[in-house]
Design a protein around this motif. Structure first.
Motif, PDB file in Angstrom:
ATOM      1  N   ASP A  57      40.534  37.702  38.221  1.00  0.00           N
ATOM      2  CA  ASP A  57      39.553  37.037  37.896  1.00  0.00           C
ATOM      3  C   ASP A  57      39.859  35.745  39.428  1.00  0.00           C
ATOM      4  OD1 ASP A  57      38.817  36.895  35.527  1.00  0.00           O
ATOM      5  OD2 ASP A  57      40.385  36.928  34.848  1.00  0.00           O
ATOM      6  N   ILE A  58      40.500  36.144  40.379  1.00  0.00           N
ATOM      7  CA  ILE A  58      40.274  35.503  41.745  1.00  0.00           C
ATOM      8  C   ILE A  58      38.708  35.201  42.004  1.00  0.00           C
ATOM      9  CG2 ILE A  58      40.369  37.712  43.444  1.00  0.00           C
ATOM     10  CD1 ILE A  58      41.260  34.184  43.935  1.00  0.00           C
ATOM     11  N   ASP A 117      40.488  30.254  42.435  1.00  0.00           N
ATOM     12  CA  ASP A 117      42.147  29.870  42.185  1.00  0.00           C
ATOM     13  C   ASP A 117      41.853  28.022  42.426  1.00  0.00           C
ATOM     14  OD1 ASP A 117      44.461  29.540  42.853  1.00  0.00           O
ATOM     15  OD2 ASP A 117      44.164  30.362  44.997  1.00  0.00           O
ATOM     16  N   LYS A 118      42.502  28.322  41.250  1.00  0.00           N
ATOM     17  CA  LYS A 118      42.514  26.203  40.623  1.00  0.00           C
ATOM     18  C   LYS A 118      43.396  26.162  40.861  1.00  0.00           C
ATOM     19  CE  LYS A 118      41.644  28.891  36.112  1.00  0.00           C
ATOM     20  NZ  LYS A 118      41.274  29.236  34.713  1.00  0.00           N
ATOM     21  N   ALA A 177      38.390  25.196  40.883  1.00  0.00           N
ATOM     22  CA  ALA A 177      38.162  26.153  41.548  1.00  0.00           C
ATOM     23  C   ALA A 177      37.734  26.142  42.803  1.00  0.00           C
ATOM     24  CB  ALA A 177      37.202  26.575  40.146  1.00  0.00           C
ATOM     25  N   ASP A 197      48.516  26.340  40.511  1.00  0.00           N
ATOM     26  CA  ASP A 197      47.552  27.664  41.037  1.00  0.00           C
ATOM     27  C   ASP A 197      47.796  28.164  39.867  1.00  0.00           C
ATOM     28  OD1 ASP A 197      47.167  25.762  43.396  1.00  0.00           O
ATOM     29  OD2 ASP A 197      47.833  27.545  45.389  1.00  0.00           O
ATOM     30  N   ILE A 245      45.130  31.516  38.804  1.00  0.00           N
ATOM     31  CA  ILE A 245      44.372  32.593  38.022  1.00  0.00           C
ATOM     32  C   ILE A 245      44.384  33.171  37.578  1.00  0.00           C
ATOM     33  CG2 ILE A 245      42.905  34.608  40.011  1.00  0.00           C
ATOM     34  CD1 ILE A 245      44.858  33.462  42.218  1.00  0.00           C
ATOM     35  N   THR A 272      50.379  30.836  39.395  1.00  0.00           N
ATOM     36  CA  THR A 272      50.250  32.103  40.966  1.00  0.00           C
ATOM     37  C   THR A 272      51.086  31.503  41.859  1.00  0.00           C
ATOM     38  OG1 THR A 272      48.373  31.328  41.845  1.00  0.00           O
ATOM     39  CG2 THR A 272      48.900  33.387  41.060  1.00  0.00           C
TER      40      THR A 272
END
Length: 313
Positions: free
Chosen positions: A202-203, A207-208, A223, A272, A274, A279
């Protein structure tokens, strides 16, 4: 309030996107007085924690955006709030600064984020506190364990524990001809600890960065979408920032972690995420205020200054 801010040199700030500048602008708009100092200007004399500090005035001119009064030496305990906004790396000098800020707190200073929490929350390792929200993860200094983890998952991300802006991050696959060299370089033949995580596809959607302020999430995240041919979404690595509402899963993570982070003395945190997975937990100098504000109209800086005002009796 009189607010003292420990930050990087003013001339290094890119004010069109800098979160600290957004905070200062909002605080000044409300009539709060701003003072600034750098890491090397923090010191102790005769037991008192002091700073060589200057009053900062915002001019409204984006070319010559600030004016400084003459320097003075002040005790940090004299201020209503002290913001620690020095960017990483979290090196020994950063560590020493947190100890001095601890001493300042004992003398009555109110420091945001809490110095002890800055030490306790390594931005990579802090996710281990919230294991139910993370992808399969290995932390080790043994190259053979990395090889075993890679053999199990087939596609992984390797990152140093002290990196920022995506520096030193590698995506590894089983057939990577450079695997041995990467492990030797990043792990220094077993002398350097790294984190390895199962790759999250989903990257590609970004990367939210989710901002947690006083335990509550801002309703929009940023994002950071990787550029073509790149694994990393970090803006410093060429990623493109797209503001968007939090997803249901984002809210679940934010609501679970927010109260715990607040209890640790963390007024501002950048999570963060993803896909469905946490992460990183960024506590040193979380960013992305300006991008969210510019794209959505939601005033993150106002939310932060509201929280700061509530936190200071």
């Amino acid at each position: 309030m009189n607010i003292a801010i420990l930050l990087d040199p003013l001339d290094h700030l890119k004010i069109y996107k800098d979160s600290t500048f957004a905070m200062m602008e909002e605080a000044a708009r409300r009539g709060h007085a701003l003072y600034v100092f750098e890491q090397h200007e923090l010191f102790v004399r005769d037991g008192g924690v002091l700073a060589t500090i200057r009053r900062l005035h915002l001019t409204g001119d984006h070319t010559h955006w600030y004016r400084l009064d003459a320097t003075e030496v002040r005790a940090l305990a004299d201020f209503d709030a002290v913001l620690m906004r020095k960017d990483p790396p979290f090196d020994m000098e950063y560590l020493y600064s947190t100890h001095l800020l601890d001493a300042a707190q004992r003398q009555g200073a109110r420091v945001v984020n809490h110095p002890q929490a800055l030490r306790d929350f390594n931005e990579k390792l802090a996710i281990l506190r919230f294991a139910e929200y993370i992808t399969p993860t290995l932390v080790t200094r043994e190259p053979e364990q990395v090889r075993e983890f890679l053999a199990e998952h087939g596609d992984v991300i390797l990152k140093p524990l002290d990196g920022m802006g995506g520096m030193g991050i590698f995506r590894l696959k089983l057939d990577d001809p450079n695997l041995g060299s990467i492990l030797e370089t990043q792990m220094q033949q077993g002398a350097q600890t790294v984190m390895v995580q199962r790759y999250i596809p989903d990257i590609v959607n970004g990367d939210k960065r989710i901002l947690i302020i006083d335990g509550e999430a801002a309703p929009y995240c940023l994002a950071r979408i990787p550029k073509q041919g790149e694994t990393r979404g970090n803006l410093a690595a060429g990623g493109r920032g797209v503001a968007q509402p939090l997803s249901e899963r984002d809210w679940t993570i934010a609501r679970a972690l927010g109260p715990q982070l607040k209890a640790e003395g963390l007024l501002l945190v950048g999570l963060d995420v993803i896909g469905d997975y946490l992460t990183e937990v960024n506590v040193t100098s979380p960013t992305c205020f300006r991008e969210i504000m510019d794209q959505t109209g939601f005033n993150v800086a106002a939310m932060f200054v509201d929280a700061l005002e509530r936190a200071m009796p």
